[in-house]
Design a protein around this motif. Sequence first.
Motif, PDB file in Angstrom:
ATOM      1  N   PHE A 113      84.539  19.165  82.110  1.00  0.00           N
ATOM      2  CA  PHE A 113      84.067  20.311  82.876  1.00  0.00           C
ATOM      3  C   PHE A 113      84.699  20.339  84.278  1.00  0.00           C
ATOM      4  O   PHE A 113      85.114  21.386  84.749  1.00  0.00           O
ATOM      5  CB  PHE A 113      82.539  20.273  82.979  1.00  0.00           C
ATOM      6  CG  PHE A 113      81.978  21.356  83.846  1.00  0.00           C
ATOM      7  CD1 PHE A 113      81.971  22.664  83.410  1.00  0.00           C
ATOM      8  CD2 PHE A 113      81.482  21.070  85.109  1.00  0.00           C
ATOM      9  CE1 PHE A 113      81.470  23.683  84.207  1.00  0.00           C
ATOM     10  CE2 PHE A 113      80.984  22.076  85.908  1.00  0.00           C
ATOM     11  CZ  PHE A 113      80.969  23.382  85.456  1.00  0.00           C
ATOM     12  N   LEU A 114      84.786  19.187  84.918  1.00  0.00           N
ATOM     13  CA  LEU A 114      85.399  19.117  86.245  1.00  0.00           C
ATOM     14  C   LEU A 114      86.877  19.469  86.187  1.00  0.00           C
ATOM     15  O   LEU A 114      87.397  20.132  87.085  1.00  0.00           O
ATOM     16  CB  LEU A 114      85.221  17.729  86.842  1.00  0.00           C
ATOM     17  CG  LEU A 114      83.791  17.358  87.239  1.00  0.00           C
ATOM     18  CD1 LEU A 114      83.735  15.915  87.694  1.00  0.00           C
ATOM     19  CD2 LEU A 114      83.289  18.285  88.320  1.00  0.00           C
ATOM     20  N   LYS A 115      87.560  19.037  85.144  1.00  0.00           N
ATOM     21  CA  LYS A 115      88.974  19.346  84.992  1.00  0.00           C
ATOM     22  C   LYS A 115      89.189  20.854  84.839  1.00  0.00           C
ATOM     23  O   LYS A 115      90.113  21.419  85.410  1.00  0.00           O
ATOM     24  CB  LYS A 115      89.539  18.608  83.781  1.00  0.00           C
ATOM     25  CG  LYS A 115      91.014  18.784  83.599  1.00  0.00           C
ATOM     26  CD  LYS A 115      91.523  17.989  82.413  1.00  0.00           C
ATOM     27  CE  LYS A 115      92.998  18.217  82.220  1.00  0.00           C
ATOM     28  NZ  LYS A 115      93.527  17.493  81.069  1.00  0.00           N
ATOM     29  N   GLU A 116      88.313  21.520  84.096  1.00  0.00           N
ATOM     30  CA  GLU A 116      88.421  22.966  83.880  1.00  0.00           C
ATOM     31  C   GLU A 116      88.247  23.763  85.179  1.00  0.00           C
ATOM     32  O   GLU A 116      88.775  24.857  85.309  1.00  0.00           O
ATOM     33  CB  GLU A 116      87.388  23.433  82.854  1.00  0.00           C
ATOM     34  CG  GLU A 116      87.687  22.990  81.444  1.00  0.00           C
ATOM     35  CD  GLU A 116      88.904  23.682  80.863  1.00  0.00           C
ATOM     36  OE1 GLU A 116      89.104  24.884  81.124  1.00  0.00           O
ATOM     37  OE2 GLU A 116      89.657  23.007  80.139  1.00  0.00           O
ATOM     38  N   LEU A 117      87.538  23.236  86.135  1.00  0.00           N
ATOM     39  CA  LEU A 117      87.334  23.929  87.415  1.00  0.00           C
ATOM     40  C   LEU A 117      88.622  24.070  88.215  1.00  0.00           C
ATOM     41  O   LEU A 117      88.774  25.011  88.987  1.00  0.00           O
ATOM     42  CB  LEU A 117      86.299  23.191  88.261  1.00  0.00           C
ATOM     43  CG  LEU A 117      84.858  23.265  87.792  1.00  0.00           C
ATOM     44  CD1 LEU A 117      83.985  22.388  88.681  1.00  0.00           C
ATOM     45  CD2 LEU A 117      84.366  24.697  87.806  1.00  0.00           C
TER      46      LEU A 117
END
Length: 58
Positions: free
Chosen positions: A3-7
């Motif tokens: 999820f953090l990578k997608e941000l």
Amino acid sequence: MRFLKELFIERCPKCHKVLETHNSNFFKVIVIKSCPDQHYQKEFHPAFETYIESNKVS
């Protein structure tokens, strides 16, 4: 963690594909991110500390 990578992944506003990164030569240090289908382009100019965004006009 995913999820953090997608941000932080930048995507084309038209087709939502991930932008490809291209660096100019060593002395200019301009970072160009563009859509694989050439819909959108985003340039970072560190000397001016600014982004230039452009859309393909069809």
